[in-house]
Design a protein around this motif. Sequence first.
Motif, short mmCIF file in Angstrom:
data_model
loop_
_atom_site.label_atom_id
_atom_site.label_comp_id
_atom_site.label_asym_id
_atom_site.label_seq_id
_atom_site.Cartn_x
_atom_site.Cartn_y
_atom_site.Cartn_z
N SER A 119 31.74 -17.13 -9.92
CA SER A 119 32.03 -15.91 -9.15
C SER A 119 30.99 -14.85 -9.40
O SER A 119 30.48 -14.69 -10.52
N SER A 120 30.67 -14.09 -8.36
CA SER A 120 29.70 -13.00 -8.48
C SER A 120 30.08 -11.89 -7.52
O SER A 120 30.58 -12.15 -6.42
N ARG A 121 29.86 -10.66 -7.97
CA ARG A 121 30.11 -9.51 -7.12
C ARG A 121 28.98 -8.50 -7.29
O ARG A 121 28.60 -8.20 -8.42
N PRO A 122 28.46 -7.96 -6.19
CA PRO A 122 27.48 -6.87 -6.30
C PRO A 122 28.20 -5.55 -6.47
O PRO A 122 29.39 -5.42 -6.14
N ARG A 123 27.50 -4.57 -6.99
CA ARG A 123 28.07 -3.23 -7.12
C ARG A 123 27.25 -2.18 -6.38
O ARG A 123 27.82 -1.23 -5.86
N ASP A 124 25.93 -2.37 -6.33
CA ASP A 124 25.07 -1.31 -5.81
C ASP A 124 23.76 -1.92 -5.33
O ASP A 124 23.33 -2.97 -5.83
N ILE A 125 23.13 -1.27 -4.35
CA ILE A 125 21.80 -1.66 -3.89
C ILE A 125 20.97 -0.39 -3.71
O ILE A 125 21.45 0.60 -3.16
N ASN A 126 19.73 -0.39 -4.22
CA ASN A 126 18.85 0.77 -4.04
C ASN A 126 17.97 0.56 -2.81
O ASN A 126 18.09 -0.45 -2.10
N ASN A 127 17.09 1.50 -2.54
CA ASN A 127 16.26 1.42 -1.34
C ASN A 127 15.05 0.51 -1.50
O ASN A 127 14.26 0.36 -0.56
N LYS A 128 14.90 -0.09 -2.67
CA LYS A 128 13.91 -1.15 -2.85
C LYS A 128 14.55 -2.52 -2.67
O LYS A 128 13.94 -3.54 -3.00
N ASP A 129 15.77 -2.53 -2.19
CA ASP A 129 16.53 -3.77 -1.95
C ASP A 129 16.80 -4.54 -3.24
O ASP A 129 16.85 -5.77 -3.24
N GLN A 130 16.96 -3.82 -4.33
CA GLN A 130 17.38 -4.41 -5.59
C GLN A 130 18.88 -4.23 -5.74
O GLN A 130 19.41 -3.13 -5.54
N VAL A 131 19.56 -5.31 -6.08
CA VAL A 131 21.02 -5.33 -6.15
C VAL A 131 21.44 -5.59 -7.59
O VAL A 131 20.83 -6.42 -8.29
N VAL A 132 22.48 -4.90 -8.04
CA VAL A 132 23.05 -5.17 -9.36
C VAL A 132 24.53 -5.45 -9.19
O VAL A 132 25.18 -5.01 -8.25
N GLY A 133 25.07 -6.19 -10.16
CA GLY A 133 26.48 -6.55 -10.15
C GLY A 133 26.81 -7.40 -11.35
O GLY A 133 26.22 -7.24 -12.43
N TYR A 134 27.73 -8.32 -11.18
CA TYR A 134 28.05 -9.24 -12.27
C TYR A 134 28.23 -10.65 -11.73
O TYR A 134 28.53 -10.86 -10.55
N ILE A 135 28.04 -11.62 -12.62
CA ILE A 135 28.25 -13.03 -12.30
C ILE A 135 28.86 -13.71 -13.51
O ILE A 135 28.62 -13.30 -14.65
N GLU A 136 29.68 -14.72 -13.28
CA GLU A 136 30.21 -15.51 -14.39
C GLU A 136 29.09 -16.31 -15.03
O GLU A 136 28.27 -16.91 -14.33
N ALA A 137 29.08 -16.30 -16.36
CA ALA A 137 27.97 -16.94 -17.08
C ALA A 137 28.36 -18.26 -17.71
O ALA A 137 27.52 -18.94 -18.29
N THR A 138 29.63 -18.63 -17.64
CA THR A 138 30.09 -19.91 -18.20
C THR A 138 30.85 -20.66 -17.12
O THR A 138 31.17 -20.10 -16.06
N SER A 139 31.16 -21.92 -17.40
CA SER A 139 31.64 -22.81 -16.34
C SER A 139 33.02 -23.40 -16.57
O SER A 139 33.41 -24.35 -15.89
#
Length: 612
Positions: free
Chosen positions: A421-441
Amino acid sequence: MKLKFNSALSLVAVGVVSALQTVSAAPVYEIQNIEDYDLNGTLASTINGYGMFVNQQNQLVGISQGKKKLEVNDDDNSIIDIEDGISPEQLVTYSINAPIEANNFTFIAEGNGATGSWLPIFDSVFGTTAPEDTVEDNPETVNSINASYYGINNADLRVGSYTGPEQKVAYTGETAGQEYWYYREFEERAFVKKADGTDIAIAPPYTTYTKDDTDVVVGGVSVAAAINDNNQVTGYGSTALANSSIERLNACITGEVYPVDVCVQLNQYPDASGFRRILYQTRAMVWQLDDSGVTPTELPLGLTSTSDVVFTAQGLGINNDGTVAGRSHVYRNNDTDKLAFDAAYWKKDSNGTYQYHWVKMTDDQLSSIAYDINDNGILVGSYKQYIEGYSRDKFFYVDTNQASPTFVTPNDFYQGISDRSSRPRDINNKDQVVGYIEATSEKEKPRLKSGFLFDKNSDEFYDLNELLVCESKGYTQEGNGDWTRNKVEVTDGNGDVLFYESEIRIVEANSINEDGTIVGTAFIRKPSYQFDSNGDLVIGDNGKPLFLLNADGQPVTAFIPRMVVMQPSNSGTACTVKESDNSGNANYERKGGASLIWLLTLPLLWFRRRKV
């Protein structure tokens, strides 16, 4: 390489093609709010801290939560020092029979702050009291207002939501010794705080229920989720009551057990399962702030309401053109048998009127949500879908400038649509996106999460923990150049000197500005105290609490959340030390609220805001 959801290209083929691509140089980041391998990431006398949003002037807003429970040594009546480990949290319950105490506190921080770089500073909203200044025996210092910051623009205008202060009325019940019933006039109200300290409340369109000659203040719900540089605020507000709620309010008016306001409060509080009995029709909103005040605009719902069903729309992000990202109930493809709660954006037409736009989903997606949209028209969000038999959230983006915008699911760590699972939180005007993703399986267990950085232009997806310099992860360098975990020394209640190892892990990234400064939440390891069967700290002979020990006689540690600030490094290199966990360490399980949990919920019926 980008993967459109309906692509006929197999995941195996995608992986092969992606492996042949040239990988650009990964950025390197340093955590800025570290002191002695600890994070200055929450207010004094609170346990948890969350970084919410950062502007271009390196000013951020955040939320502290979990007021510390002060323990007293019965021998000399002195306050016990419980700063070395995970402090017990003061239990806050909401009842019409007890005074209302707050558990959420707003703070600000700056890169060049007068009291220290990125140091959280309590920022009072509507007269709230700093958690460290609260004295339980002095009612004047007890804060009853829960407040949360969600956004800040480049003019230092801050937005969020707050609860009404405690009200009370004489008690007429049968419990001996009780003097008052306690209630609030509203449970959630949007606000703007100006740089000069002025607080501006933003009421929703609907706040009062009227029956015959009786007006009942129900308060309604409004939340200010984001603000752009033109002082346009987006969020959502209540516009009407659900029919079931009208019946309950009528019963409050005619009932004889409680005063009307107290009866309303009883129905506003959630029951044991989290359900609230007073529900509202809710719509996305834009409020224009100027010298004359606040001008509201209600945004259209994604469907034509022809029934008494409760429908909801919410604005959650806004760009400088005034385009709003969020979500709304909608009949997919105008099929009334396919009601969904889907990502949407609202854009002004040539007449300056906001028009609703559905982010088109397929039948495979159960629901979707849009969190933000930048000035380039790139919208980011996530959809929910069953992958390998489990419901997962997947990050997507949409170029709203296209004639027929189509959502794109970027490759993550596995060069395809993984089941993480992954969800974004924010995007700047350089088209860089931050958020979170699951790191284990793990399939059946909660998964560890990592903050991510996605660069749309290079199509690179990074785990922020892999971009940190070693010091920012809790390592110290030995004389021979080797990196080892920093060892923290603590003394327990028996006078024994104990050690545990530092560790910092980025679990979500909530905001990124144009310079690449990222704020969010990190987990930091702390030792766990011992508690007796009554839930009280176990105190040793020297008046200090005892730590919970592992088989090696050292403290068992757990993660607690703290606000974190990351900036690109000018000289450091990403840490290459292989991660390992110590036996006896336990991952912290968050109880109650988490960052961005409240913003994306209708407090009345929805799941937790920006759940992590």
